[in-house]
Design an enzyme around this catalytic site. Structure first.
Site, short mmCIF file in Angstrom:
data_model
loop_
_atom_site.label_atom_id
_atom_site.label_comp_id
_atom_site.label_asym_id
_atom_site.label_seq_id
_atom_site.Cartn_x
_atom_site.Cartn_y
_atom_site.Cartn_z
N ARG A 41 6.79 7.52 11.02
CA ARG A 41 7.85 7.50 12.02
C ARG A 41 7.32 7.18 13.43
O ARG A 41 7.96 6.48 14.21
CB ARG A 41 8.52 8.87 11.99
CG ARG A 41 9.84 8.99 12.66
CD ARG A 41 10.91 8.23 11.92
NE ARG A 41 12.15 8.36 12.64
CZ ARG A 41 13.28 8.79 12.13
NH1 ARG A 41 13.34 9.12 10.86
NH2 ARG A 41 14.35 8.90 12.87
N LEU A 93 15.58 8.51 18.43
CA LEU A 93 14.53 7.80 19.15
C LEU A 93 13.43 8.80 19.49
O LEU A 93 13.70 9.90 19.95
CB LEU A 93 15.12 7.17 20.42
CG LEU A 93 16.17 6.08 20.12
CD1 LEU A 93 17.00 5.75 21.35
CD2 LEU A 93 15.49 4.83 19.56
N GLY A 124 16.69 15.38 22.23
CA GLY A 124 17.30 16.28 21.26
C GLY A 124 18.39 15.55 20.47
O GLY A 124 18.47 14.33 20.49
N ASP A 160 22.02 14.66 20.34
CA ASP A 160 23.30 14.55 21.06
C ASP A 160 23.45 15.59 22.17
O ASP A 160 24.55 16.10 22.40
CB ASP A 160 24.47 14.67 20.06
CG ASP A 160 24.39 13.62 18.97
OD1 ASP A 160 24.00 12.48 19.28
OD2 ASP A 160 24.71 13.93 17.81
N ASN A 184 23.60 6.90 24.59
CA ASN A 184 24.05 6.97 23.20
C ASN A 184 25.52 7.35 23.22
O ASN A 184 26.01 7.93 24.21
CB ASN A 184 23.23 8.03 22.46
CG ASN A 184 23.42 7.96 20.95
OD1 ASN A 184 24.09 7.05 20.43
ND2 ASN A 184 22.84 8.92 20.24
N THR A 185 26.21 7.04 22.15
CA THR A 185 27.59 7.47 22.03
C THR A 185 27.73 8.34 20.80
O THR A 185 27.16 8.05 19.74
CB THR A 185 28.54 6.25 21.99
OG1 THR A 185 29.86 6.71 21.67
CG2 THR A 185 28.12 5.20 20.99
N HIS A 186 28.45 9.45 20.97
CA HIS A 186 28.58 10.43 19.89
C HIS A 186 30.07 10.70 19.64
O HIS A 186 30.82 10.93 20.60
CB HIS A 186 27.86 11.73 20.30
CG HIS A 186 28.00 12.81 19.28
ND1 HIS A 186 27.58 12.64 17.98
CD2 HIS A 186 28.53 14.06 19.36
CE1 HIS A 186 27.84 13.76 17.30
NE2 HIS A 186 28.41 14.62 18.11
C1 GRF Z 1 30.34 5.55 16.11
O1 GRF Z 1 31.42 6.45 15.96
C2 GRF Z 1 29.14 6.25 16.62
O2 GRF Z 1 29.40 7.20 17.57
C3 GRF Z 1 28.63 6.88 15.36
O3 GRF Z 1 28.77 5.86 14.39
C4 GRF Z 1 29.85 5.04 14.78
C5 GRF Z 1 29.33 3.63 14.87
O4 GRF Z 1 30.35 2.71 14.79
N1 GRF Z 1 27.29 7.37 15.50
P1 GRF Z 1 30.09 1.16 14.95
O5 GRF Z 1 28.87 0.77 14.14
O6 GRF Z 1 29.91 0.86 16.41
O7 GRF Z 1 31.33 0.50 14.41
#
Ligand code: GRF
Length: 247
Positions: free
Chosen positions: A112, A140, A190, A192, A154-156
């Site tokens: 990793r 990451l 960490g 999210d 990042n998006t959660h």
């Molecule tokens: C998103 O909801 C993201 O937050 C989650 O996986 C999904 C990814 O969707 N971790 P996409 O690949 O952008 O369609």
């Protein structure tokens, strides 16, 4: 030994006679004190360079591609799309948009840490101002984050700090919350749990299953991500302790 400060963004010059992109860097010291802006941003006159990391369908990536294409003043340009696997729709979307792609699979490396360093080096080749993890299903590692500290979002699909991890929509549904949503945050190592940039609330509706709830969240998530990336790119940002501020 004291940890060196990190550059985390830039601010526009208040002098209107100057090129708005001749910006000064913002430096944040580890203890959270912001030093006065001093350095000139190294890419005057150009949009912020974005590397997007994906693992799946890439609808968030598509929203960014569309935003850049639709608005010359968006402020950001996607210079590369990276993945941790091949054969995914996210990479196809990038190729169709003419964006360079790369895929680095963990299993092709000794471990990793080696993968993390290779990913760092590959992303660094594109000299990003901001790295956007958009549905990238790998954590990451420290070497990557040290190289791009304060420049990785990042998006959660949940309202942090609730329901971190891989199953945000399922966990929200199982808990029985009536409101959930999505969170865009700076990655801090960490799960999210990094400094929050922006959040959007999404109602849980009677009869929702994980898929219907996640799709409703993703609609909000795409709009939020486009808004956040554009604002970060156009205005710059600071992170002071956990507080993220657009400049
Ligand atoms: C998103 O909801 C993201 O937050 C989650 O996986 C999904 C990814 O969707 N971790 P996409 O690949 O952008 O369609």
């Amino acid at each position: 030994m004291a940890t060196p400060p990190v550059q985390v963004g830039w601010v526009r010059s208040k002098d209107k006679s100057k090129d708005p992109y001749e910006e000064a860097a913002v430096v944040v010291h580890p203890e959270g004190t912001k030093s006065p802006p001093g350095l000139v941003h190294h890419r005057p006159g150009a949009p912020a360079r974005i590397v997007v990391l994906v693992s799946g369908s890439g609808t968030n990536l598509q929203a960014l591609i569309d935003a850049e294409a639709a608005d010359p003043a968006f402020g950001a340009t996607i210079v590369a799309v990276g993945a941790d696997r091949t054969g995914i729709q996210g990479l196809v979307r990038a190729e169709q948009a003419g964006i360079p792609t790369f895929a680095l699979r963990v299993k092709d490396f000794a471990g990793r840490e080696e993968w993390d360093r290779a990913l760092r080096d590959k992303v660094a080749e594109y000299e990003p101002d901001l790295v956007v993890s958009a549905g990238f299903m790998k954590l990451l590692g420290p070497d990557f984050l040290a190289a791009f500290d304060g420049r990785v979002i990042n998006t959660h699909p949940a309202l942090s700090p609730s329901f971190p991890g891989m199953h945000g929509p399922a966990d929200a549904l199982a808990y029985g919350v009536k409101i959930t949503g999505c969170t865009v945050f700076f990655v801090a190592g960490g799960v999210d749990d990094g400094p929050v940039v922006a959040q959007a609330a999404v109602p849980v509706e009677a009869g929702d299953d994980v898929e219907s709830l996640h799709e409703r969240i993703k609609t909000a998530e795409r709009a939020l991500l486009v808004d956040v990336v554009g604002r970060l790119a156009r205005h710059g940002w600071t992170i002071d302790n956990r507080k993220v501020t657009f400049q």
